[in-house]
Design an enzyme around this catalytic site. Sequence first.
Site: not given
Ligand code: NDP
Ligand code: OXD
Length: 309
Positions: A272, A224
């Site tokens: 994006h 993000r």
């Molecule tokens: P998940 O919820 O599966 O994974 C999140 C990860 O981040 C977990 O490993 C979590 O740790 C870690 N995390 C969360 N908070 C912290 C913190 N404070 N410190 C350290 N680690 C942290 O999310 P996804 O993998 O499914 O997606 C990630 C992001 O990708 C989405 O939220 C979205 O913003 C972005 N995205 C972007 C897209 C694009 O086209 N650009 C498309 C899709 C998604 P833990 O495992 O310990 O809980």
């Molecule tokens: C998502 C994105 O969160 O598109 O899937 O960014």
Amino acid sequence: MSITIFSQGRNTSRWENALKERRPGLDVHVYPDTGPAEEVEFALAWNHPPGAFANFPNLKCISSTGAGVDHILRDPELPQGIQITRIVDENLTQDMATFVTAQVLNHVRGLHRYKEAQRSHTWKQHSYKRTADVVIGVMGMGVLGMHTAQQLNKLGFKVHGWSRTPKLLEGVGTFAGTEELTTFLGKADILICLLPLTSQTANILNKDTLGKLPKGAYVINVARGEHLVDEDLIELLDQGHLSGASLDVFREEPLPEEHPFWEHPLIHVTPHIASITNPASAVSQILENYDRMRHGEDLINVVSKTKGY
Ligand code: NDP
Ligand code: OXD
């Protein structure tokens, strides 16, 4: 039987078609044309108008049309007691890994330089690092980060992941928590941000953290825009501490016309598109949750409102 789509800035017709094709007879509404407010129980949302959910007394579930849910949770008028779900989809996961890999390889092999050289008919070879000599740090080892880390490791890169809680992953070194962040950053020649946006992760890519990367490091933000402090990135690029950045997400989208990222020679902007949910493949989990909600069963891909992801 109805599902209501709440969205701004994205075309909803692919979702409408996918829902109707998979479940003929399902009523699909698009906000603000919702029909009677008390009949709205299940919402599909992307970047909804703030406050919009407050008007539906029987709303039970809001499903993000993407993996992230920050766009839902940031609404100060989000009604209490509603379950929030998100998309976890193999296509979304693979597409993210493919996009990130393309950015990594483009940087490591310096492909953009040859495009520039071609314009001036210049034949000049540049040296390059082999994958085994490049360390990649993946921030966020969730569904997308974990798969991306494994794919990069398969290509021969040394990969480390950083998450909130510790992980054990074959071939990938792991770090957890704020206490291990500095060590994690200090090793990363390429830093990939795949964190969810929460109060803890906002502005996490700043002068202090990016300054801890080795000199010449490259930054890829596909999570993000609010994770990154824009001015700090520009300062570190201009000082020569960072060698470049690939940015797919921005604080304001579309990226405003006058934003300095557009013109910066070391920044690669994409709109994006790292991984876009495919309604045809994601619709089955939406309908599964819709059925579960109607039968009073536990939902899948539920988000923790306390953790914010
Ligand atoms: P998940 O919820 O599966 O994974 C999140 C990860 O981040 C977990 O490993 C979590 O740790 C870690 N995390 C969360 N908070 C912290 C913190 N404070 N410190 C350290 N680690 C942290 O999310 P996804 O993998 O499914 O997606 C990630 C992001 O990708 C989405 O939220 C979205 O913003 C972005 N995205 C972007 C897209 C694009 O086209 N650009 C498309 C899709 C998604 P833990 O495992 O310990 O809980
Ligand atoms: C998502 C994105 O969160 O598109 O899937 O960014």
